[in-house]
Design an enzyme around this catalytic site. Structure first.
Site, PDB file in Angstrom:
ATOM      1  N   GLY A 114      -9.893  -8.420   0.019  1.00 21.02           N
ATOM      2  CA  GLY A 114      -8.509  -8.354  -0.456  1.00 21.02           C
ATOM      3  C   GLY A 114      -7.577  -8.279   0.736  1.00 21.02           C
ATOM      4  O   GLY A 114      -7.570  -7.287   1.468  1.00 21.02           O
ATOM      5  N   CYS A 115      -6.811  -9.326   0.950  1.00 20.74           N
ATOM      6  CA  CYS A 115      -6.000  -9.405   2.172  1.00 20.74           C
ATOM      7  C   CYS A 115      -4.518  -9.494   1.836  1.00 20.74           C
ATOM      8  O   CYS A 115      -3.814 -10.434   2.230  1.00 20.74           O
ATOM      9  CB  CYS A 115      -6.452 -10.574   3.037  1.00 20.74           C
ATOM     10  SG  CYS A 115      -8.157 -10.378   3.607  1.00 20.74           S
TER      11      CYS A 115
ATOM     12  N   GLY B 135      -4.534  -4.724   3.219  1.00 22.45           N
ATOM     13  CA  GLY B 135      -5.741  -5.341   3.776  1.00 22.45           C
ATOM     14  C   GLY B 135      -5.506  -5.929   5.146  1.00 22.45           C
ATOM     15  O   GLY B 135      -6.314  -5.754   6.073  1.00 22.45           O
TER      16      GLY B 135
ATOM     17  N   LYS C 250      -2.513  11.781  -6.306  1.00 24.26           N
ATOM     18  CA  LYS C 250      -1.907  10.468  -6.054  1.00 24.26           C
ATOM     19  C   LYS C 250      -1.626   9.756  -7.372  1.00 24.26           C
ATOM     20  O   LYS C 250      -0.595   9.089  -7.523  1.00 24.26           O
ATOM     21  CB  LYS C 250      -2.846   9.637  -5.172  1.00 24.26           C
ATOM     22  CG  LYS C 250      -2.361   8.205  -4.882  1.00 24.26           C
ATOM     23  CD  LYS C 250      -1.200   8.169  -3.918  1.00 24.26           C
ATOM     24  CE  LYS C 250      -0.629   6.776  -3.702  1.00 24.26           C
ATOM     25  NZ  LYS C 250      -1.548   5.823  -3.075  1.00 24.26           N
TER      26      LYS C 250
ATOM     27  N   ASN D 123       1.900   8.211  -8.810  1.00 22.37           N
ATOM     28  CA  ASN D 123       2.020   6.835  -9.279  1.00 22.37           C
ATOM     29  C   ASN D 123       2.463   6.750 -10.735  1.00 22.37           C
ATOM     30  O   ASN D 123       3.186   5.821 -11.110  1.00 22.37           O
ATOM     31  CB  ASN D 123       0.685   6.094  -9.102  1.00 22.37           C
ATOM     32  CG  ASN D 123       0.438   5.683  -7.670  1.00 22.37           C
ATOM     33  OD1 ASN D 123       1.365   5.422  -6.916  1.00 22.37           O
ATOM     34  ND2 ASN D 123      -0.819   5.633  -7.270  1.00 22.37           N
TER      35      ASN D 123
ATOM     36  N   ASN E 161       5.984   4.737 -10.050  1.00 22.71           N
ATOM     37  CA  ASN E 161       5.817   3.309 -10.332  1.00 22.71           C
ATOM     38  C   ASN E 161       6.552   2.852 -11.583  1.00 22.71           C
ATOM     39  O   ASN E 161       7.410   1.971 -11.512  1.00 22.71           O
ATOM     40  CB  ASN E 161       4.330   2.945 -10.370  1.00 22.71           C
ATOM     41  CG  ASN E 161       3.761   2.656  -8.995  1.00 22.71           C
ATOM     42  OD1 ASN E 161       3.993   1.605  -8.433  1.00 22.71           O
ATOM     43  ND2 ASN E 161       3.033   3.610  -8.439  1.00 22.71           N
TER      44      ASN E 161
ATOM     45  N   ASN F 106      12.613   3.968  -4.563  1.00 26.94           N
ATOM     46  CA  ASN F 106      12.040   5.261  -4.939  1.00 26.94           C
ATOM     47  C   ASN F 106      13.065   6.395  -4.857  1.00 26.94           C
ATOM     48  O   ASN F 106      13.115   7.264  -5.718  1.00 26.94           O
ATOM     49  CB  ASN F 106      10.843   5.597  -4.048  1.00 26.94           C
ATOM     50  CG  ASN F 106       9.675   4.659  -4.274  1.00 26.94           C
ATOM     51  OD1 ASN F 106       9.702   3.805  -5.154  1.00 26.94           O
ATOM     52  ND2 ASN F 106       8.632   4.803  -3.460  1.00 26.94           N
TER      53      ASN F 106
ATOM     54  N   SER G 150       5.056  -0.467  -5.487  1.00 22.86           N
ATOM     55  CA  SER G 150       4.208  -1.662  -5.636  1.00 22.86           C
ATOM     56  C   SER G 150       4.349  -2.248  -7.032  1.00 22.86           C
ATOM     57  O   SER G 150       4.301  -3.473  -7.204  1.00 22.86           O
ATOM     58  CB  SER G 150       2.746  -1.306  -5.352  1.00 22.86           C
ATOM     59  OG  SER G 150       2.289  -0.297  -6.244  1.00 22.86           O
TER      60      SER G 150
ATOM     61  N   GLU H 185      -0.807  -2.644 -12.029  1.00 24.43           N
ATOM     62  CA  GLU H 185      -1.949  -1.723 -12.101  1.00 24.43           C
ATOM     63  C   GLU H 185      -1.740  -0.627 -13.139  1.00 24.43           C
ATOM     64  O   GLU H 185      -2.449   0.386 -13.123  1.00 24.43           O
ATOM     65  CB  GLU H 185      -2.194  -1.110 -10.721  1.00 24.43           C
ATOM     66  CG  GLU H 185      -2.619  -2.124  -9.677  1.00 24.43           C
ATOM     67  CD  GLU H 185      -2.750  -1.547  -8.280  1.00 24.43           C
ATOM     68  OE1 GLU H 185      -3.884  -1.463  -7.774  1.00 24.43           O
ATOM     69  OE2 GLU H 185      -1.718  -1.189  -7.688  1.00 24.43           O
TER      70      GLU H 185
END
Length: 303
Positions: free
Chosen positions: A7-8, A12, A176, A180, A184, A194, A244, A256
């Protein structure tokens, strides 16, 4: 040390650059096969970084001593199941993503499995990675055969500090997750940085109150006010960042949310804990996703 980064995206690529600077032999692994990957970072230790790395080399993967997984949570199980037979059974797998629950989805593996959470802030724009804020990466074992791998924290710390080993990574991951669950979805709802969430204290407290109840039933010991203070502190520390999830929504990508608030909802159901505020923000995000996923049959989506 031979390392493959699966995963780049922004994080990443940050790890590829950092590990290469410590003379580790690194490669990227991409869903679309290609033999090289270009990494450009605007401000890496005060300098511009521009370098190419090998990618998708199966021999390098088979000889890797660490698989660092920097995918979105919903991509993890498919990717690991696909690579499992190409990987040495002794190669540790470090999952470094938002949310919880991915390790329950991929097939049982003999590999040592570790979980990590990071507060590094990074994003990509026009192919260039911007390392917005320094952070801390916490890692720890989630399988018994990974408990003696604390030396990996030292290896990673030398490359991209700070990295800390935790014997109780589950509790760290829950903290965490709580952050989130608040930052998020709320940043999407209010379409803001934020720091602008400071103006929504009542909603933050309501979300945290429900999260606290689920954590308590999951034997994660903290105080409700401690949790609220922790979330507010992260909001202050990342005030200029865009979450994100907001970046995903703006780019019309799958989020996510199912591994963030969705995980919270699954644990709440197990314990019979009502979390109406968190369900409401979850449903808002799912509606936003559906607005564009319904229109495009070409978007990648989870199974």
């Amino acid at each position: 040390m031979k390392i493959t980064v699966l995963g780049c995206g922004a994080i990443g690529k940050l790890w590829l650059a950092a590990l290469s600077q410590q003379n580790h032999s690194v490669q990227g692994w991409l869903r679309v096969p290609q033999s090289v990957i270009s990494v450009q970072i605007e401000n890496f230790n005060g300098q511009a970084f521009n370098q190419q790395f090998p990618a998708n080399d199966e021999k390098h993967l088979a000889e890797s001593k660490l698989l660092l997984v920097c995918l979105k949570a919903w991509q993890v199980s498919d990717a690991i199941n696909h690579l499992a037979d190409k990987l040495s059974p002794h190669c540790p797998i470090l999952l470094l993503h938002n949310g919880m629950g991915t390790q329950e989805e991929f097939a049982p593996l003999p590999n040592p499995i570790l979980l990590g959470v990071t507060t590094h802030g990074a994003y990509r724009k026009n192919g260039i990675v911007h390392h917005k804020s320094q952070g801390i990466t916490h890692i720890g074992a989630i399988t018994a055969n990974a408990t003696k791998l604390s030396n990996l924290a030292d290896v990673l710390h030398s490359a991209l500090p700070d990295v800390a080993w935790h014997n109780e990574i589950h509790a760290i991951s829950w903290m965490k997750l709580a952050v989130n669950c608040v930052i998020n979805p709320l940043s999407v709802i209010y379409d803001c940085k934020n720091g602008d969430l400071r103006h929504h204290q009542a909603q933050i407290q309501a979300l945290c109150g429900e999260i606290y109840q689920v954590m308590k039933h999951d034997n994660i010991h903290t105080a409700k006010q401690t949790l609220i203070d922790y979330v507010m502190n992260v909001i202050e520390q990342t005030a200029e960042n865009y979450s994100s999830m907001l970046q995903d929504i703006r780019a019309q990508r799958h989020t996510e949310i199912d591994y963030i608030t969705g995980f919270l909802m699954r644990r709440a159901r197990v314990h019979g804990v009502p979390i109406t505020e968190n369900i409401s923000v979850y449903q808002y995000i799912k509606r936003k996703e559906e607005e564009y996923e319904r229109l495009s049959p070409y978007l990648s989506r989870p199974r």
